[in-house]
Design a protein around this motif. Sequence first.
Motif, mmCIF file in Angstrom:
data_model
loop_
_atom_site.group_PDB
_atom_site.id
_atom_site.type_symbol
_atom_site.label_atom_id
_atom_site.label_comp_id
_atom_site.label_asym_id
_atom_site.label_seq_id
_atom_site.Cartn_x
_atom_site.Cartn_y
_atom_site.Cartn_z
ATOM 1 N N ASN A 121 13.191 -1.617 0.474
ATOM 2 C CA ASN A 121 12.399 -1.350 1.670
ATOM 3 C C ASN A 121 11.085 -2.115 1.599
ATOM 4 N N SER A 122 10.670 -2.652 2.739
ATOM 5 C CA SER A 122 9.440 -3.441 2.754
ATOM 6 C C SER A 122 8.235 -2.601 2.349
ATOM 7 N N LEU A 123 7.996 -1.543 3.093
ATOM 8 C CA LEU A 123 6.849 -0.681 2.807
ATOM 9 C C LEU A 123 7.250 0.764 3.086
ATOM 10 N N ASP A 124 7.702 1.465 2.072
ATOM 11 C CA ASP A 124 8.061 2.859 2.297
ATOM 12 C C ASP A 124 6.831 3.742 2.160
ATOM 13 N N SER A 125 7.007 5.015 2.434
ATOM 14 C CA SER A 125 5.870 5.935 2.454
ATOM 15 C C SER A 125 5.207 6.054 1.089
ATOM 16 N N ALA A 126 6.001 5.990 0.020
ATOM 17 C CA ALA A 126 5.429 6.109 -1.321
ATOM 18 C C ALA A 126 4.497 4.937 -1.630
ATOM 19 N N ILE A 127 4.901 3.730 -1.228
ATOM 20 C CA ILE A 127 4.066 2.554 -1.469
ATOM 21 C C ILE A 127 2.772 2.650 -0.677
ATOM 22 N N MET A 128 2.877 3.031 0.601
ATOM 23 C CA MET A 128 1.682 3.124 1.433
ATOM 24 C C MET A 128 0.738 4.214 0.933
ATOM 25 N N THR A 129 1.310 5.330 0.479
ATOM 26 C CA THR A 129 0.469 6.415 -0.035
ATOM 27 C C THR A 129 -0.292 5.980 -1.277
ATOM 28 N N SER A 130 0.402 5.324 -2.202
ATOM 29 C CA SER A 130 -0.263 4.862 -3.418
ATOM 30 C C SER A 130 -1.289 3.778 -3.104
ATOM 31 N N ALA A 131 -0.996 2.934 -2.102
ATOM 32 C CA ALA A 131 -1.950 1.891 -1.710
ATOM 33 C C ALA A 131 -3.206 2.508 -1.106
ATOM 34 N N PHE A 140 -11.730 -1.602 3.749
ATOM 35 C CA PHE A 140 -10.758 -0.567 3.391
ATOM 36 C C PHE A 140 -9.351 -0.966 3.831
ATOM 37 N N ILE A 141 -9.225 -1.478 5.065
ATOM 38 C CA ILE A 141 -7.917 -1.911 5.567
ATOM 39 C C ILE A 141 -7.382 -3.071 4.732
ATOM 40 N N ASN A 142 -8.252 -4.029 4.419
ATOM 41 C CA ASN A 142 -7.823 -5.181 3.620
ATOM 42 C C ASN A 142 -7.347 -4.751 2.236
ATOM 43 N N LYS A 143 -8.098 -3.850 1.611
ATOM 44 C CA LYS A 143 -7.715 -3.375 0.286
ATOM 45 C C LYS A 143 -6.383 -2.626 0.337
ATOM 46 N N THR A 144 -6.194 -1.837 1.399
ATOM 47 C CA THR A 144 -4.945 -1.086 1.535
ATOM 48 C C THR A 144 -3.755 -2.029 1.668
ATOM 49 N N LEU A 145 -3.886 -3.050 2.516
ATOM 50 C CA LEU A 145 -2.794 -4.004 2.712
ATOM 51 C C LEU A 145 -2.526 -4.806 1.443
ATOM 52 N N ASN A 146 -3.589 -5.196 0.741
ATOM 53 C CA ASN A 146 -3.410 -5.937 -0.508
ATOM 54 C C ASN A 146 -2.726 -5.078 -1.563
ATOM 55 N N ASN A 147 -3.142 -3.811 -1.650
ATOM 56 C CA ASN A 147 -2.517 -2.906 -2.614
ATOM 57 C C ASN A 147 -1.056 -2.652 -2.266
ATOM 58 N N ALA A 148 -0.764 -2.526 -0.963
ATOM 59 C CA ALA A 148 0.617 -2.297 -0.536
ATOM 60 C C ALA A 148 1.496 -3.499 -0.880
ATOM 61 N N SER A 149 0.968 -4.700 -0.659
ATOM 62 C CA SER A 149 1.730 -5.916 -0.975
ATOM 63 C C SER A 149 1.977 -6.032 -2.474
ATOM 64 N N ALA A 150 0.966 -5.674 -3.263
ATOM 65 C CA ALA A 150 1.107 -5.767 -4.718
ATOM 66 C C ALA A 150 2.117 -4.759 -5.251
ATOM 67 N N ARG A 151 2.263 -3.622 -4.564
ATOM 68 C CA ARG A 151 3.171 -2.569 -5.019
ATOM 69 C C ARG A 151 4.579 -2.700 -4.448
ATOM 70 N N ARG A 152 4.772 -3.613 -3.541
ATOM 71 C CA ARG A 152 6.086 -3.765 -2.923
ATOM 72 C C ARG A 152 7.111 -4.248 -3.947
ATOM 73 N N GLU A 153 8.279 -3.624 -3.939
ATOM 74 C CA GLU A 153 9.340 -3.995 -4.860
ATOM 75 C C GLU A 153 10.256 -5.037 -4.224
ATOM 76 N N LEU A 154 10.738 -5.953 -5.042
ATOM 77 C CA LEU A 154 11.686 -6.970 -4.591
ATOM 78 C C LEU A 154 12.935 -6.895 -5.455
ATOM 79 N N SER A 155 14.092 -6.979 -4.826
ATOM 80 C CA SER A 155 15.341 -6.960 -5.579
ATOM 81 C C SER A 155 15.630 -8.357 -6.124
#
Length: 222
Positions: A126-136, A158-173
């Motif tokens: 999943n691109s950005l699931d709820s767990a990733i967004m919450t942790s970001a 704050f928005i920039n940091k959230t998006l950067n954190n979400a991208s860093a936490r995103r999983e790739l298969s």
Amino acid sequence: MGRPPHPTDPSFEEIWPQYLRGVLDSSAQEHDHRQTCFKKTSRKVERLSNEQRDKLCRFLYPQPIAETTSMDDDGKIEIKRANAFMVPYVPAVTGRFGCNTDGKFIGSGAFGMALSIYIASYTAKNSLDSAIMTSALLASLKSIGDPRLLQGDKCRTFINKTLNNASARRELSAQQVAASLLGKPNHYTDASFVHCYWSRTLTWIAPDVFPAFSKTPSDAER
């Protein structure tokens, strides 16, 4: 460990249990709490007590001890379990391949559907699931400080940091990584979609806070 004993070996019945025990011990078939057990939380395994690890483990270990094997109404088999941390396995498969395995019986439509979702999730994360967004969001809040003091440029930060954190936490298969390295497209469809740009969405929601993409008279004329 070497090669598994052959069934035609006269001493197979004696050697096989010892060999299988060695495989189970060396391949970490017995579950051990690691950071991956808590990857959907912001907590580090080193900071958790044994009781907290058992409670928060996303793999649901330890499992209940079962004296006998039984099946519930949904077709789920509760196997005989003497070790609460032992991951289910098929002796013939585990012994043959000599590695960690996870064997489950799929005996109903519900579990078959769950298996399909499980395989699909591993193929395309999943691109950005709820767990990733919450942790970001949590990571951004920790770096920003008191959210009640967010004003002006701090909101944008704050928005920039959230998006950067979400991208860093995103999983790739592995399939997604391989497709990218080979230059293969990762999406095929005959449907068309409207483009939605995040920056313009922010401007539409709060133009006073995010004025960068607000329409000017020249934009309106174009």
